[in-house]
Design an enzyme around this catalytic site. Structure first.
Site: not given
Ligand code: NAD
Length: 425
Positions: A90, A102, A354
């Site tokens: 990425k 990570k 970031s």
């Molecule tokens: P978060 O903790 O804010 O939200 C995660 C969400 O997923 C929550 O609403 C949770 O209830 C839901 N969830 C968990 N297990 C689940 C399931 N089995 N089925 C359906 N929903 C489920 O996390 P986030 O930061 O929004 O991250 C979500 C995705 O985005 C991850 O794959 C993460 O690696 C990716 N991501 C996040 C960031 C960031 O900056 N936060 C950056 C890049 C990628």
């Protein structure tokens, strides 16, 4: 399925197709270093409980490693390594001066009190203090971690080093040197990538229906912007299940409801989307199979597999979660003609902002929100344009184009350090 093996198979397959030197691909099959550590935590009842935490620095040829920290019961060293590999791709793809890293702790954070969570976060930073560093490896939030947790960790690091060091971690609270626009960055970035894609596809948002799995930080911010743009979001879900309303859901009121219900413990102020009233309940699995124009998996990896790939009806998928589609499932979808915007671009907004936070911290500046958003758009536009040229000219999938571009940049840097071809000249 082993997520790391799957990630390595995909890397090797796409790397070979992109003509990457096998010596370089071999190097990228192994992380530079991974530390797994015991994290003893004093619980509120006086007992001590030991958790396990991991941090992986996958590859640092393009810069210090960068990547989030996940708190989740399913975290393993292999999952962390896969996520660190994807971060490597990425950062190279969006051309920011970072390698990939990570981290994670195997824990269900909703079972901890706020003080236990703080002690666990500090324990993690004590264990990882020698592997991280502002010029070495810079963590950030990921699933079930947030600005408050980043604040505890940066405070612990500064206590250990006995100096101020805001650039050690990103996604911090604004008061501790966090950047404006970081919280919304992943969702906004995904929205912007979608809009760039929409331009090429000539989509009319008002004619497009959308299903979103994962109503967390990334999913909520993306859905909010998409709804403002005119898309009809007919289904959303979180870990407890989903809701469906053919006429479209109101994202802001859903979010407000989730905030207000405060059913989750510790620092998690979200309730579950299932408590909202005007809707049909739907399982996470059924949500993936809905007949919508655009499907957005924004929760966890490996949700679309060989088991359900045939049943996915959406013609377009934008991967906001990291690795939501397994390699085999990706092949099934591509054979069906499903077009996939890969995670390494779709969710890159988080690491891009970031990077802006880190740059501000190193220089002691605070940039206005307008500037952050402008720079985010410019970075994504450039990455999208670079990727699209390969996609069109080489007639390859978007994921293939993304890996080709990233791996060519990484390979060029590795060979500048000295590979076999360097010594044969
Ligand atoms: P978060 O903790 O804010 O939200 C995660 C969400 O997923 C929550 O609403 C949770 O209830 C839901 N969830 C968990 N297990 C689940 C399931 N089995 N089925 C359906 N929903 C489920 O996390 P986030 O930061 O929004 O991250 C979500 C995705 O985005 C991850 O794959 C993460 O690696 C990716 N991501 C996040 C960031 C960031 O900056 N936060 C950056 C890049 C990628």
């Amino acid at each position: 399925m082993n997520v790391f093996k799957d990630a390595i198979n995909q890397l090797n397959q796409l790397g070979q197709k992109a003509g990457i030197d096998p010596e370089i691909l071999q190097l990228l099959n192994y992380p530079e270093e991974t530390l797994s550590a015991a994290l003893p935590v004093r619980m509120d009842d006086g007992s001590t409980k030991v958790f396990v935490g991991h941090r992986c620095r996958f590859n640092s040829v393009l810069g210090p490693t960068k990547g989030g920290i996940r708190f989740h019961p399913n975290v393993t060293a292999d999952e962390v390594k896969a996520l660190a590999l994807w971060m490597t791709i990425k950062c190279a793809l969006v051309n920011i001066p970072y390698g990939g890293g990570k981290g994670g702790i195997t824990v269900d954070p909703k079972q901890l009190t706020r003080l236990e969570l703080e002690r666990l976060s500090r324990s993690y930073m004590r264990a990882m203090a020698d592997i991280v560093g502002p010029n070495r490896d810079i963590p950030a939030p990921d699933v079930y971690t947030n600005a408050r947790i980043m604040g505890w960790m940066s405070d612990e690091y500064e206590n250990i080093k006995r100096e101020k060091c805001p650039a050690i971690i990103t996604g911090k609270p604004i008061e501790l040197g966090g950047s404006l626009g970081r919280e919304e960055a992943t969702g906004r970035g995904a929205y912007l990538v979608n809009e760039l894609w929409a331009k090429h596809k000539q989509w009319q948002p008002k004619n497009m229906t959308v299903a979103l799995q994962g109503f967390g930080n990334a999913g909520y911010h993306m859905a909010k912007l998409m709804q403002q743009q005119g898309y009809t979001i007919i289904a959303v879900s979180d870990s407890k299940g989903g809701i469906l309303a053919e006429q479209g859901l109101d994202i802001e009121s859903l979010y407000a409801h989730k905030q207000a219900s405060k059913t989750l413990k510790a620092v998690y102020c979200y309730g579950s989307v299932c408590e909202e009233q005007d809707h049909t309940k739907i399982s996470n699995e059924d949500l993936l199979r809905l007949k919508v124009d655009l499907l957005i998996p924004a929760a966890l990896e490996g949700v679309i597999t060989t088991e359900n790939a045939e049943h996915i009806q959406a013609p377009f998928i934008i991967e906001v979660a990291n690795g939501p589609i397994t390699q085999e499932a990706s092949a099934i979808l591509e054979d069906k003609g499903t077009e996939i915007m890969p995670d390494v671009l779709a969710n890159a907004g988080g690491v891009i902002v970031s990077y802006f936070e880190w740059a501000q911290n190193l220089q002691g500046y605070r940039w206005p929100l307008k500037e952050i958003r402008h720079r985010l758009l410019a970075t994504l536009e450039q990455a999208f344009a670079d990727l699209w040229i390969i996609h069109e000219n080489e007639k390859v999938s978007l994921r293939h184009a993304a890996y080709s571009l990233a791996l060519r940049r990484i390979a060029a840097a590795i060979s500048s350090h000295g590979t076999q071809s360097y010594f044969m000249q």
